[in-house]
Write an enzyme that holds these catalytic residues in place. Structure first.
Site, short mmCIF file in Angstrom:
data_model
loop_
_atom_site.label_atom_id
_atom_site.label_comp_id
_atom_site.label_asym_id
_atom_site.label_seq_id
_atom_site.Cartn_x
_atom_site.Cartn_y
_atom_site.Cartn_z
N ILE A 1 6.56 -8.09 -8.19
CA ILE A 1 7.82 -7.80 -7.50
C ILE A 1 8.84 -8.89 -7.80
O ILE A 1 10.01 -8.61 -8.11
CB ILE A 1 7.59 -7.67 -5.99
N ARG B 1 5.61 -10.45 3.75
CA ARG B 1 5.01 -10.21 5.06
C ARG B 1 5.71 -11.12 6.06
O ARG B 1 6.10 -12.25 5.73
CB ARG B 1 3.51 -10.50 5.06
N HIS C 1 10.23 -2.20 7.39
CA HIS C 1 9.15 -2.28 6.41
C HIS C 1 9.11 -1.03 5.52
O HIS C 1 8.07 -0.38 5.36
CB HIS C 1 7.80 -2.46 7.12
N GLY D 1 5.35 -12.94 -8.87
CA GLY D 1 4.40 -11.91 -9.25
C GLY D 1 5.14 -10.69 -9.73
O GLY D 1 6.28 -10.77 -10.21
N GLU E 1 5.37 -6.23 14.11
CA GLU E 1 5.96 -4.96 13.73
C GLU E 1 5.38 -3.84 14.59
O GLU E 1 4.17 -3.77 14.74
CB GLU E 1 5.71 -4.68 12.25
#
Length: 339
Positions: free
Chosen positions: A157, A252, A300, A155, A281
């Site tokens: 990124i 993720r 993150h 995609g 997280e």
């Protein structure tokens, strides 16, 4: 509902300069900003909103905003909206995909280069005031040129990661849904990514994933978190990878079986890992990942850049411009395809 211009509710905090930039395309916009959803004024402020601009973990209930026409999120990921009344409605949701590609791709290559050239080890020797020029543990593992870079999730990124990889002289393998239509139709920053999808040496569908893993020296994961991608990368996938492979996850944490990752690192089934995301997280203090010498853990933050909110307003302004001109919005989430 105001007749002067679009009424916008925002739970995203912007500066006045940001809103002034929006008014270049919508001079009569009425903006109501409340940077938290835990406020008794919320229901009143969204009641006549036509457009809502929300953080990724916020949502607006359409029952409280009967005039709502579309929603812009401040994040690329929209998994936090799954199951909400907004998600169940037919109101278009546009995400922020495309604005964070440079910072995230640069973070990925910061980690790749750091691990490839043993910088964490050399940093520790620096703290000890040790000149480790003859220490083989501090010697580079080699150049990136001619290594194979595998990108799972080509995609916005993934395309910027691929573009940087090609600049280093790497062979590029990638997977995406619908590789027969490789053009990027989302928001694209000038000069970023691979708009036409022409850079990969091989661009395959999800079925190509195992072959990509077997061939890649560096594997970068840039897929969304969905029920179908939960723990997509697990024991079988790590066993398919080269023993020297570097694994990078900045999508993720839920798309990786973390226990399998830890075991693969312990058993030296893969060489190293760079993680900006984890299953839980913040990462629990007793996680083995903290103390592994072949692991980089970041909290993150790969997405963050001082320019993030400037770019976010650029995207929102473009969507408001399109809306007022009767044109399709950019980055509209296709709910069924995404989840």
């Amino acid at each position: 509902m105001s007749g002067a211009g679009p009424t916008i509710f925002s739970s995203v905090a912007f500066t006045q300069d940001h809103w002034n930039r929006l008014r270049e395309v919508a001079p009569d916009a009425v903006v109501r900003e409340l940077p938290t959803t835990d406020d008794p004024r919320l229901e009143e402020m969204v009641a006549d909103a036509e457009i809502a601009f929300i953080e990724g973990y916020h949502h607006v209930d359409p029952a409280e905003a009967p005039h709502l026409r579309w929603v812009q999120t401040a994040s690329a990921g929209v998994d936090a909206l799954l199951g909400t009344p907004l998600w169940s409605s037919d109101i278009p949701i546009a995400n922020a995909s495309g604005i964070q590609v440079r910072s995230m791709a640069e973070w990925a290559f910061s980690c790749i280069l750091s691990l490839q050239h043993r910088l964490p080890y050399l940093r520790e020797r620096q703290k000890e005031h040790v000149w480790a020029s003859r220490d083989p543990l501090g010697h580079s593992l080699g150049d990136l040129a001619d290594l194979t870079l595998g990108v799972i999730g080509y995609g916005s990124i993934g395309r910027e990661v691929g573009r940087l990889g090609k600049a280093f002289g790497m062979r590029l393998l990638a997977t995406m849904i619908g590789p027969e239509n490789p053009r990027d139709t989302g928001y694209i920053m000038p000069g970023a990514g691979d708009p036409e999808g022409v850079l990969p040496d091989v661009l395959g569908g999800p079925e190509y994933q195992q072959e990509l893993l077997a061939q890649s020296d560096v594997v970068v994961l840039t897929i969304p978190s969905t029920p179908s991608t939960r723990r997509l990368i697990g024991e079988d996938q790590f066993r398919a990878m080269k023993e020297s492979a570097l694994f990078v996850n900045m999508s993720r944490g839920t798309v990786v079986d973390e226990a399998a990752l830890i075991e693969a690192l312990r058993q030296e089934e893969i060489g190293a890992a760079a993680l900006d995301v984890t299953e839980i997280e913040p990462l629990p203090g007793d996680s083995p990942l903290w103390d592994m010498e072949n692991v980089l853990v970041c909290p993150h933050v790969a997405w963050y850049s001082p320019a993030y909110y400037d770019r976010l307003m650029d995207l929102f302004r473009e969507n408001v411009r399109r809306d007022l001109a009767g044109l399709p919005l950019v980055n509209v989430v296709h709910r069924k395809q995404a989840f």
